[in-house]
Design a protein around this motif. Sequence first.
Motif, PDB file in Angstrom:
ATOM      1  N   VAL A   3       0.763  -1.195  -0.030  1.00 48.96           N
ATOM      2  CA  VAL A   3      -0.009  -0.063  -0.092  1.00 48.96           C
ATOM      3  C   VAL A   3       1.044   1.274   0.061  1.00 48.96           C
ATOM      4  O   VAL A   3       1.737   1.385   0.816  1.00 48.96           O
ATOM      5  N   ILE A   4       0.631   2.247  -0.831  1.00 47.61           N
ATOM      6  CA  ILE A   4       1.266   3.381  -1.150  1.00 47.61           C
ATOM      7  C   ILE A   4       0.257   4.567  -0.752  1.00 47.61           C
ATOM      8  O   ILE A   4      -0.783   4.495  -1.724  1.00 47.61           O
ATOM      9  N   PHE A   5       0.701   5.380   0.023  1.00 50.68           N
ATOM     10  CA  PHE A   5      -0.327   6.405   0.294  1.00 50.68           C
ATOM     11  C   PHE A   5       0.385   7.873  -0.150  1.00 50.68           C
ATOM     12  O   PHE A   5       1.510   8.224   0.299  1.00 50.68           O
ATOM     13  N   TYR A   6      -0.093   8.548  -1.075  1.00 49.57           N
ATOM     14  CA  TYR A   6       0.462   9.705  -1.988  1.00 49.57           C
ATOM     15  C   TYR A   6      -0.220  10.940  -1.172  1.00 49.57           C
ATOM     16  O   TYR A   6      -1.541  10.969  -0.989  1.00 49.57           O
ATOM     17  N   ASP A  24      -4.919  -0.624  10.979  1.00 48.42           N
ATOM     18  CA  ASP A  24      -3.774  -1.312  11.201  1.00 48.42           C
ATOM     19  C   ASP A  24      -3.242  -1.853   9.812  1.00 48.42           C
ATOM     20  O   ASP A  24      -3.061  -3.016   9.496  1.00 48.42           O
ATOM     21  N   ILE A  25      -3.017  -0.917   8.822  1.00 48.65           N
ATOM     22  CA  ILE A  25      -2.763  -0.973   7.769  1.00 48.65           C
ATOM     23  C   ILE A  25      -1.335  -0.760   7.432  1.00 48.65           C
ATOM     24  O   ILE A  25      -1.407   0.692   7.607  1.00 48.65           O
ATOM     25  N   SER A  26      -0.352  -1.437   7.181  1.00 45.02           N
ATOM     26  CA  SER A  26       0.914  -0.883   6.779  1.00 45.02           C
ATOM     27  C   SER A  26       1.082  -0.245   5.511  1.00 45.02           C
ATOM     28  O   SER A  26       0.405  -0.793   4.661  1.00 45.02           O
ATOM     29  N   PHE A  27       1.648   0.694   5.458  1.00 43.91           N
ATOM     30  CA  PHE A  27       1.648   1.649   4.031  1.00 43.91           C
ATOM     31  C   PHE A  27       2.928   2.540   4.045  1.00 43.91           C
ATOM     32  O   PHE A  27       3.590   2.655   5.223  1.00 43.91           O
ATOM     33  N   GLU A  28       3.341   2.758   2.687  1.00 46.35           N
ATOM     34  CA  GLU A  28       4.482   3.366   2.615  1.00 46.35           C
ATOM     35  C   GLU A  28       4.037   4.989   2.226  1.00 46.35           C
ATOM     36  O   GLU A  28       2.651   5.151   1.624  1.00 46.35           O
TER      37      GLU A  28
END
Length: 72
Positions: A3-6, A24-28
């Motif tokens: 998951v990438i968060f822009y 609780d979602i891991s993201f960049e």
Amino acid sequence: MKVIFYTNHCPCCEVLKAKLVEADISFEIMSDTDAMLKMGITHLPMLSVEGNMMNYPAALAWLKERKTSYAD
């Protein structure tokens, strides 16, 4: 799950970030404006889940759907 968060840290971005953390979602985090513009991203926040790009309303719907499916 990748998951990438822009984000540019606008109020909507902060709401989506809080919901990702709550779920609780891991993201960049991607906040490089030039890189986002080169990708064609002109509205934020955006969320990429396994390469599937979602705008803010779609990302909120995805999170709501995940929450509902895990509650069953």
